[in-house]
Design a protein around this motif. Structure first.
Motif, PDB file in Angstrom:
ATOM      1  N   THR A 211       0.834  -1.201   0.000  1.00 20.83           N
ATOM      2  CA  THR A 211       0.000   0.000   0.000  1.00 20.83           C
ATOM      3  C   THR A 211       0.871   1.255   0.000  1.00 20.83           C
ATOM      4  OG1 THR A 211      -1.588  -1.299   1.284  1.00 20.83           O
ATOM      5  CG2 THR A 211      -2.043   1.049   1.032  1.00 20.83           C
ATOM      6  N   ALA A 212       1.981   1.198   0.737  1.00 21.20           N
ATOM      7  CA  ALA A 212       2.930   2.317   0.717  1.00 21.20           C
ATOM      8  C   ALA A 212       3.457   2.521  -0.706  1.00 21.20           C
ATOM      9  CB  ALA A 212       4.077   2.045   1.683  1.00 21.20           C
ATOM     10  N   ALA A 213       3.838   1.421  -1.352  1.00 18.55           N
ATOM     11  CA  ALA A 213       4.367   1.507  -2.717  1.00 18.55           C
ATOM     12  C   ALA A 213       3.317   2.060  -3.686  1.00 18.55           C
ATOM     13  CB  ALA A 213       4.830   0.127  -3.189  1.00 18.55           C
ATOM     14  N   PHE A 214       2.069   1.670  -3.446  1.00 17.48           N
ATOM     15  CA  PHE A 214       0.940   2.109  -4.277  1.00 17.48           C
ATOM     16  C   PHE A 214       0.797   3.638  -4.208  1.00 17.48           C
ATOM     17  CE2 PHE A 214      -3.916   2.140  -4.700  1.00 17.48           C
ATOM     18  CZ  PHE A 214      -3.919   1.825  -6.046  1.00 17.48           C
ATOM     19  N   ASN A 215       0.883   4.172  -2.990  1.00 14.77           N
ATOM     20  CA  ASN A 215       0.785   5.616  -2.802  1.00 14.77           C
ATOM     21  C   ASN A 215       2.011   6.339  -3.363  1.00 14.77           C
ATOM     22  OD1 ASN A 215      -1.645   6.589  -0.953  1.00 14.77           O
ATOM     23  ND2 ASN A 215      -1.075   4.533  -0.309  1.00 14.77           N
ATOM     24  N   LEU A 216       3.196   5.820  -3.020  1.00  8.20           N
ATOM     25  CA  LEU A 216       4.432   6.472  -3.485  1.00  8.20           C
ATOM     26  C   LEU A 216       4.555   6.430  -5.003  1.00  8.20           C
ATOM     27  CD1 LEU A 216       6.798   5.136  -0.674  1.00  8.20           C
ATOM     28  CD2 LEU A 216       6.252   7.559  -1.109  1.00  8.20           C
ATOM     29  N   ASN A 217       3.940   5.402  -5.610  1.00  8.11           N
ATOM     30  CA  ASN A 217       3.996   5.303  -7.069  1.00  8.11           C
ATOM     31  C   ASN A 217       3.378   6.522  -7.762  1.00  8.11           C
ATOM     32  OD1 ASN A 217       4.371   3.796  -9.655  1.00  8.11           O
ATOM     33  ND2 ASN A 217       2.135   3.934  -9.678  1.00  8.11           N
ATOM     34  N   LEU A 218       2.426   7.177  -7.079  1.00 10.75           N
ATOM     35  CA  LEU A 218       1.853   8.381  -7.710  1.00 10.75           C
ATOM     36  C   LEU A 218       2.893   9.504  -7.773  1.00 10.75           C
ATOM     37  CD1 LEU A 218      -0.284  10.022  -9.064  1.00 10.75           C
ATOM     38  CD2 LEU A 218      -1.496  10.240  -6.886  1.00 10.75           C
ATOM     39  N   LEU A 219       3.752   9.584  -6.741  1.00 12.82           N
ATOM     40  CA  LEU A 219       4.836  10.585  -6.798  1.00 12.82           C
ATOM     41  C   LEU A 219       5.798  10.237  -7.940  1.00 12.82           C
ATOM     42  CD1 LEU A 219       5.714  11.222  -3.024  1.00 12.82           C
ATOM     43  CD2 LEU A 219       3.897  12.232  -4.437  1.00 12.82           C
ATOM     44  N   LYS A 220       6.045   8.934  -8.090  1.00 11.14           N
ATOM     45  CA  LYS A 220       6.917   8.463  -9.176  1.00 11.14           C
ATOM     46  C   LYS A 220       6.326   8.847 -10.528  1.00 11.14           C
ATOM     47  CE  LYS A 220       9.069   4.058  -8.295  1.00 11.14           C
ATOM     48  NZ  LYS A 220       8.936   2.612  -8.528  1.00 11.14           N
ATOM     49  N   ARG A 221       5.004   8.654 -10.647  1.00  9.79           N
ATOM     50  CA  ARG A 221       4.320   8.998 -11.886  1.00  9.79           C
ATOM     51  C   ARG A 221       4.448  10.493 -12.181  1.00  9.79           C
ATOM     52  NH1 ARG A 221      -2.117   8.195 -13.613  1.00  9.79           N
ATOM     53  NH2 ARG A 221      -1.833   9.211 -15.625  1.00  9.79           N
ATOM     54  N   ILE A 222       4.309  11.305 -11.125  1.00  4.88           N
ATOM     55  CA  ILE A 222       4.421  12.758 -11.298  1.00  4.88           C
ATOM     56  C   ILE A 222       5.847  13.126 -11.714  1.00  4.88           C
ATOM     57  CG2 ILE A 222       4.277  14.973 -10.082  1.00  4.88           C
ATOM     58  CD1 ILE A 222       1.979  13.670  -8.393  1.00  4.88           C
ATOM     59  N   ASN A 223       6.824  12.448 -11.106  1.00 10.18           N
ATOM     60  CA  ASN A 223       8.227  12.663 -11.531  1.00 10.18           C
ATOM     61  C   ASN A 223       8.384  12.387 -13.021  1.00 10.18           C
ATOM     62  OD1 ASN A 223       9.112  13.372  -9.000  1.00 10.18           O
ATOM     63  ND2 ASN A 223      10.109  11.395  -8.548  1.00 10.18           N
ATOM     64  N   ARG A 224       7.840  11.258 -13.449  1.00 13.73           N
ATOM     65  CA  ARG A 224       8.033  10.837 -14.836  1.00 13.73           C
ATOM     66  C   ARG A 224       7.231  11.702 -15.806  1.00 13.73           C
ATOM     67  NH1 ARG A 224       6.153   5.983 -14.292  1.00 13.73           N
ATOM     68  NH2 ARG A 224       4.101   6.524 -15.115  1.00 13.73           N
ATOM     69  N   GLU A 225       5.955  11.908 -15.499  1.00 15.61           N
ATOM     70  CA  GLU A 225       5.090  12.567 -16.480  1.00 15.61           C
ATOM     71  C   GLU A 225       5.161  14.081 -16.432  1.00 15.61           C
ATOM     72  OE1 GLU A 225       1.158  11.064 -17.089  1.00 15.61           O
ATOM     73  OE2 GLU A 225       1.712   9.023 -16.528  1.00 15.61           O
ATOM     74  N   LEU A 226       5.506  14.628 -15.257  1.00 14.04           N
ATOM     75  CA  LEU A 226       5.538  16.096 -15.150  1.00 14.04           C
ATOM     76  C   LEU A 226       6.950  16.585 -14.874  1.00 14.04           C
ATOM     77  CD1 LEU A 226       2.254  16.686 -13.068  1.00 14.04           C
ATOM     78  CD2 LEU A 226       2.531  16.590 -15.561  1.00 14.04           C
ATOM     79  N   ASP A 227       7.916  15.647 -15.021  1.00 13.82           N
ATOM     80  CA  ASP A 227       9.312  16.004 -14.866  1.00 13.82           C
ATOM     81  C   ASP A 227       9.595  16.643 -13.498  1.00 13.82           C
ATOM     82  OD1 ASP A 227      11.855  16.037 -15.770  1.00 13.82           O
ATOM     83  OD2 ASP A 227      11.649  17.817 -17.053  1.00 13.82           O
ATOM     84  N   ALA A 228       8.990  16.049 -12.462  1.00  7.65           N
ATOM     85  CA  ALA A 228       9.176  16.558 -11.099  1.00  7.65           C
ATOM     86  C   ALA A 228      10.347  15.837 -10.430  1.00  7.65           C
ATOM     87  CB  ALA A 228       7.896  16.366 -10.284  1.00  7.65           C
ATOM     88  N   ASP A 229      10.719  16.310  -9.232  1.00  9.87           N
ATOM     89  CA  ASP A 229      11.865  15.673  -8.566  1.00  9.87           C
ATOM     90  C   ASP A 229      11.550  15.253  -7.127  1.00  9.87           C
ATOM     91  OD1 ASP A 229      11.765  18.175  -7.453  1.00  9.87           O
ATOM     92  OD2 ASP A 229      13.843  18.720  -7.907  1.00  9.87           O
ATOM     93  N   PHE A 230      10.393  14.632  -6.951  1.00  3.54           N
ATOM     94  CA  PHE A 230      10.077  14.053  -5.640  1.00  3.54           C
ATOM     95  C   PHE A 230      11.126  13.017  -5.285  1.00  3.54           C
ATOM     96  CE2 PHE A 230       5.647  15.396  -6.437  1.00  3.54           C
ATOM     97  CZ  PHE A 230       5.320  15.882  -5.173  1.00  3.54           C
TER      98      PHE A 230
END
Ligand code: AVJ
Length: 320
Positions: A211-230
């Motif tokens: 569940t932690a990975a599931f939530n953190l994956n959204l930050l990963k997605r934002i990093n990838r798709e919006l070029d963010a640096d979480f």
């Protein structure tokens, strides 16, 4: 050079949610390919009781449910919203076919990949079943689906997916579905029920870290798709369950005061030490809440069935 296409809605929603106080992200964005894979792992862990409960209901009560859907053996179209891998629905369909019901299966899902897998698994298990998957947004697909046939339509919204909406949004969602239904059509909804908090909480705060990975994956997605640096190490998953309201909620907590850049716009986001991002609500229901949700959405409850432990309920609705 690869040019990435930016999902403008994702960008707008992320910036909106993370410049708000308190901060939030929308749980509908969890389900990119990786998120969908992690959700499959969640559904397979013993702590996530929901899947097995609904499976048990369909396995034990298929006869009764077929009798609700087609009491006079009328032809039915089963339209499943958010079918995913279709694992639970397959038990029902197998049973219906074995009883020679005149049934067609029209699963709708946002994920092309999920629909492809569903189609091949269903064809293998039930070659005699008519199945036609639709990929896309529910309401867009439903508008296109308004073909004039006189088969009774049975809409399925399973797995307690409705729990991700607050009450007002849930009412809006069901009212919208109601617009696609005629008086004779039915809607079967899955609700996770209020229960021992010691059962609920581990489903959303599991020892495997899925569940932690599931939530953190959204930050990963934002990093990838919006070029963010979480930096994922700087956030931790935190889940709560309120036994009065029935709200299970999950958060990502910032472990330090930090700045995060959204590369595609050059915006900087600020996080305080221990500042939470509200990630998801997974509402648990009691009978009164289900009744009132149905009423307020223009439906009445015609039947319902629980698993043996009364952890989960499938509730059958018709339009008022
Ligand atoms: C797919 C919305 C039913 O809220 O139980 C599972 C999603 N989130 N673990 C739920 C979810 C964390 C799930 N639903």
């Amino acid at each position: 050079m690869t040019v990435k296409t930016i999902d403008k809605q994702l960008l707008a929603d992320v910036v909106q949610g993370l410049t708000c106080s308190p901060k939030y992200l929308e749980s509908k964005y969890f389900y990119d390919d990786e998120g969908s894979r992690i959700f499959q792992q969640i559904m397979q862990m013993p702590e996530y009781y929901l899947t097995n409960c609904e499976y048990e209901i369909f396995d034990r009560k298929a006869d009764e449910i077929l009798d609700w859907f087609a009491p006079n053996k009328e032809p039915i179209d089963i339209i499943e919203l958010g079918a995913g891998d279709g694992y639970k629905t397959r038990v029902l369909l197998e049973h219906f076919i074995s009883k020679s019901a005149d049934v067609r299966y029209l699963p709708v899902d946002i994920s092309e990949e999920a629909n492809r897998r569903l189609l091949s698994a269903t064809k293998k298990a039930l070659p005699e079943l008519y199945i036609k998957p639709y990929t896309g947004d529910f309401f867009e697909v439903l508008s296109g689906l308004q073909v004039l046939n006189n088969r009774r339509k049975i809409f399925l919204f399973l797995g307690s997916s409705i729990g991700n909406f607050d009450k007002a949004s849930a009412v809006k969602f069901f009212k919208h579905i109601g617009q696609f239904m005629s008086a004779n059509d039915l809607l079967l909804v899955g609700f996770d029920l209020k229960k021992d908090p010691g059962i609920v909480l581990p489903a959303y705060d599991d020892p495997h870290g899925y569940t932690a990975a599931f939530n953190l994956n959204l930050l990963k997605r934002i990093n990838r798709e919006l070029d963010a640096d979480f930096n994922l190490e700087d956030f931790k998953h935190y889940a709560t369950y309120n036994p009065i309201s029935g709200e299970a909620k999950s958060y990502l907590i910032s472990l330090k005061a930090q700045k995060v850049n959204i590369g595609v716009t050059g915006q900087t986001l600020f996080f305080d030490l221990w500042e939470p991002i509200f990630m998801e609500i997974s509402q648990k229901y009691d009978s009164e809440m289900i009744q009132s949700l149905a009423r307020d959405s223009g439906f009445s409850v015609v039947h319902s069935v629980d698993d043996q432990k009364h952890y989960f309920r499938n509730s059958l609705w018709k339009k008022i």
